[in-house]
Scaffold this motif. Structure first.
Motif, PDB file in Angstrom:
ATOM      1  N   PHE A 233     -48.433 102.520  16.978  1.00  0.00           N
ATOM      2  CA  PHE A 233     -47.639 101.575  16.195  1.00  0.00           C
ATOM      3  C   PHE A 233     -46.737 100.725  17.094  1.00  0.00           C
ATOM      4  CE2 PHE A 233     -48.078 104.841  12.649  1.00  0.00           C
ATOM      5  CZ  PHE A 233     -49.091 104.123  12.020  1.00  0.00           C
ATOM      6  N   LEU A 234     -46.375 101.280  18.247  1.00  0.00           N
ATOM      7  CA  LEU A 234     -45.497 100.569  19.160  1.00  0.00           C
ATOM      8  C   LEU A 234     -46.127  99.271  19.656  1.00  0.00           C
ATOM      9  CD1 LEU A 234     -42.698 100.988  20.442  1.00  0.00           C
ATOM     10  CD2 LEU A 234     -43.843 102.069  22.384  1.00  0.00           C
ATOM     11  N   LYS A 235     -47.460  99.276  19.797  1.00  0.00           N
ATOM     12  CA  LYS A 235     -48.157  98.081  20.276  1.00  0.00           C
ATOM     13  C   LYS A 235     -48.011  96.915  19.296  1.00  0.00           C
ATOM     14  CE  LYS A 235     -51.777 100.682  22.675  1.00  0.00           C
ATOM     15  NZ  LYS A 235     -53.246 100.912  22.793  1.00  0.00           N
ATOM     16  N   PHE A 236     -47.959  97.245  17.998  1.00  0.00           N
ATOM     17  CA  PHE A 236     -47.944  96.192  16.976  1.00  0.00           C
ATOM     18  C   PHE A 236     -46.558  95.951  16.401  1.00  0.00           C
ATOM     19  CE2 PHE A 236     -51.983  98.547  16.846  1.00  0.00           C
ATOM     20  CZ  PHE A 236     -52.853  97.538  17.246  1.00  0.00           C
ATOM     21  N   ASN A 237     -45.598  96.814  16.782  1.00  0.00           N
ATOM     22  CA  ASN A 237     -44.232  96.670  16.255  1.00  0.00           C
ATOM     23  C   ASN A 237     -43.246  96.889  17.406  1.00  0.00           C
ATOM     24  OD1 ASN A 237     -44.755  96.804  13.064  1.00  0.00           O
ATOM     25  ND2 ASN A 237     -46.020  98.360  14.055  1.00  0.00           N
ATOM     26  N   ASP A 238     -43.379  96.063  18.453  1.00  0.00           N
ATOM     27  CA  ASP A 238     -42.594  96.315  19.657  1.00  0.00           C
ATOM     28  C   ASP A 238     -41.091  96.081  19.468  1.00  0.00           C
ATOM     29  OD1 ASP A 238     -42.514  93.567  19.507  1.00  0.00           O
ATOM     30  OD2 ASP A 238     -43.908  93.231  21.150  1.00  0.00           O
ATOM     31  N   ASP A 239     -40.710  95.409  18.383  1.00  0.00           N
ATOM     32  CA  ASP A 239     -39.288  95.175  18.151  1.00  0.00           C
ATOM     33  C   ASP A 239     -38.700  96.104  17.093  1.00  0.00           C
ATOM     34  OD1 ASP A 239     -40.766  94.113  16.119  1.00  0.00           O
ATOM     35  OD2 ASP A 239     -39.575  92.281  15.903  1.00  0.00           O
ATOM     36  N   ALA A 240     -39.479  97.088  16.643  1.00  0.00           N
ATOM     37  CA  ALA A 240     -39.011  98.019  15.616  1.00  0.00           C
ATOM     38  C   ALA A 240     -38.555  99.323  16.271  1.00  0.00           C
ATOM     39  CB  ALA A 240     -40.126  98.296  14.604  1.00  0.00           C
ATOM     40  N   TRP A 241     -37.658 100.015  15.585  1.00  0.00           N
ATOM     41  CA  TRP A 241     -37.119 101.267  16.116  1.00  0.00           C
ATOM     42  C   TRP A 241     -37.918 102.487  15.684  1.00  0.00           C
ATOM     43  CZ3 TRP A 241     -35.940 104.966  12.559  1.00  0.00           C
ATOM     44  CH2 TRP A 241     -35.768 104.542  11.239  1.00  0.00           C
ATOM     45  N   TRP A 242     -38.604 102.378  14.537  1.00  0.00           N
ATOM     46  CA  TRP A 242     -39.207 103.584  13.963  1.00  0.00           C
ATOM     47  C   TRP A 242     -40.391 104.138  14.761  1.00  0.00           C
ATOM     48  CZ3 TRP A 242     -44.251 102.973  12.337  1.00  0.00           C
ATOM     49  CH2 TRP A 242     -44.678 101.674  12.070  1.00  0.00           C
ATOM     50  N   PRO A 243     -41.195 103.331  15.511  1.00  0.00           N
ATOM     51  CA  PRO A 243     -42.198 103.976  16.360  1.00  0.00           C
ATOM     52  C   PRO A 243     -41.571 104.872  17.423  1.00  0.00           C
ATOM     53  CG  PRO A 243     -42.730 101.655  16.036  1.00  0.00           C
ATOM     54  CD  PRO A 243     -41.352 101.861  15.514  1.00  0.00           C
ATOM     55  N   TRP A 244     -40.428 104.441  17.968  1.00  0.00           N
ATOM     56  CA  TRP A 244     -39.732 105.281  18.943  1.00  0.00           C
ATOM     57  C   TRP A 244     -39.218 106.561  18.286  1.00  0.00           C
ATOM     58  CZ3 TRP A 244     -40.338 104.290  23.866  1.00  0.00           C
ATOM     59  CH2 TRP A 244     -40.590 102.983  24.289  1.00  0.00           C
TER      60      TRP A 244
END
Length: 497
Positions: A233-244
């Motif tokens: 998910f980090l690849k497609f939502n690099d500005d979101a906190w929830w994948p981290w």
């Protein structure tokens, strides 16, 4: 006739030959589809970026199922589980050939991940076969090198052969009628693998009275699922906190997993074994080498294709020359795989592992000062390929040598799982780094030069840390047992004479 030892119980040339074919087909699966991706995108009516979903789903499933299948191999026989995984892979590959929409193609592509367990099961089977001779460790190293040769040769054959087959059936001009027969070729190859294993590979000798730790594997699966899905998910939502957050929760889940496993009589993963000095550096090395082995290939390809005249960096190579670069890299991996057992025999296995890790580090760190000329990039890739090829086969073989009897499969498989996680982490981070650089500097699809510096630096630093960690391995680890008696020549006794 024996390949590695002239006594009963040795690893035979015929066994290596059959498993060589299995790994050759594994390589075909890894290389066959890559040149066809643009045509498959058109065939399915999807976007180029959508194909990343296929790759991510397959990596996710492989990380989840490989440890469980390897443990079942330790319990019920490695050949038996090898056959089961081959049936599942063959079914998925045949389905893939006839899948004509995004959803069915995604499911089939994901289920094809069962082939990833082939190499760990083969390593465990070879180690078990060589145990009676007292030469299990060295025999496994030599065999692993040959299996990697088969793997990389298959990847080259698959990449070169798929385009030729596709064109023979009509190519892009007859897209509707050429894709299905083209994709049937790897399906036929995997089907042949089943019969090769069935009739050519002997079964290992599992320890009786084993049980499957379902609770432990459930906790492990949840942890891996959180980590790998978070990385995807980090690849497609690099500005979101929830994948981290998903990744962090997955890492924290290993705390109750370890606490639970330490109380089990027959745990999913024997934590006490993995805390030993001849095991934990190998598993961490697999993670760190996975960064460059699985995460850096796409950035290198995009750098090679970047227009130097427009941006001031890159090589501006066409697809044909990039294919040559990839081919040379794969050939250097073959050479590295063949050299590893020779260096291990003349010095020690630990020394060979350290040298291989340093080669990967040197190859990628050399990109920082030397990246403007084509010959420089080729040279760097050859150096890194020599080390990577040695480590691909050496890590599961070393893990098998360090594990007690009955745990060689799971130990070998976990090097693959940690390598996959390392590659997934690097792939996600590299995609973010290059995307941010592209927006700030190029304003287009090419990554910034600083982004590439970061990619090369992370790959080199990871391999350098791996080389340092391997110094913590006992000097004479992974050598052969002195006692050839199968009752006592267990992997726990794999020390030098």
């Amino acid at each position: 006739m024996t390949l590695l030892r002239g006594r009963a119980g040795a690893v035979t040339a015929s066994l290596i030959g059959f498993l060589f074919f299995v790994e050759f087909v594994s390589g075909v699966l890894q290389g066959f589809y890559v040149p066809l991706i643009p045509d498959l995108v058109d065939y399915l009516g999807i976007k180029d970026a959508d194909f990343n979903i296929f790759e991510g789903a397959q990596l996710l499933l492989s990380a989840l199922v490989v440890p469980i299948l390897a443990k079942l191999g330790d319990m019920y026989g490695h050949k038996r589980i090898l056959l089961v995984s081959t049936v599942l892979t063959a079914g998925a590959t045949w389905w893939l050939a006839f899948a004509g929409d995004f959803t069915s193609f995604l499911v089939a592509w994901t289920l094809q991940a069962f082939y990833v367990v082939w190499l760990p099961l083969e390593i465990a089977l070879i180690f078990d076969k060589g145990r009676r001779s007292g030469r299990a460790a060295s025999a496994t190293r030599k065999a692993a090198g040959l299996l990697i040769v088969g793997l990389e040769a298959g990847a080259i054959a698959g990449a070169l052969g798929s385009s030729a087959v596709f064109e023979a059936f009509g190519g892009p001009d007859a897209l509707g009628s050429s894709v299905v027969p083209t994709l049937m070729v790897p399906a036929i190859a995997v089907t042949l693998v089943f019969f090769v294993i069935l009739f050519g590979v002997p079964e290992s000798e599992p320890l009786p009275g084993r049980s499957l730790d379902w609770i432990g594997f459930s906790i492990l699966t949840i942890a891996l699922l959180l980590i790998t899905s978070g990385l995807t998910f980090l690849k497609f939502n690099d500005d979101a906190w929830w994948p981290w957050a998903l990744i962090a929760v997955g890492i924290l889940a290993f705390w109750p997993f370890v606490a639970f496993e330490l109380r089990q009589k027959d745990p999913a993963i024997d934590i006490r074994v993995f805390r030993q000095a001849n095991m934990w550096p190998v598993q961490l090395t697999a993670f760190l080498i996975g960064i460059s082995l699985l995460g850096a290939q796409a950035p290198l390809a995009t750098y090679a294709g970047t227009d130097k005249d427009a941006l001031g960096y890159g090589l501006g190579l066409g697809s044909g020359t990039i294919s040559v670069l990839i081919g040379i890299y794969l050939i250097s991996m073959i050479v590295g795989a063949l050299l590893f057992p020779l260096v291990s025999r003349s010095r020690t296995p630990r020394f060979a592992l350290i040298v291989a890790a340093f080669l990967v580090a040197i190859g990628y760190l050399m990109f920082i000062p030397l990246h403007l000329e084509t010959w420089q990039v080729f040279m760097n890739m050859v150096i890194a390929g020599l080390g990577s090829g040695a480590l691909v086969g050496a890590m599961p073989a070393a893990a098998a040598a360090a594990a007690p009897r009955g745990q060689t499969g799971i130990a070998s498989a976990l090097t693959n799982t940690t390598k996959t996680i390392g590659g997934s982490f690097a792939s996600s981070v590299f995609a973010i780094v290059l995307a941010i650089g592209a927006v700030q500097i190029a304003g287009a699809t090419a990554g910034s030069l600083f982004g590439y510096y970061l990619v090369w630096g992370i790959c080199g630093a990871g391999a350098l840390v791996a080389a340092v960690l391997l110094f913590f391995v006992p000097k004479l680890a992974f050598a052969d047992a002195e006692d050839p008696d199968p009752a006592t020549a267990s992997a726990e006794q794999v020390v030098a004479r």
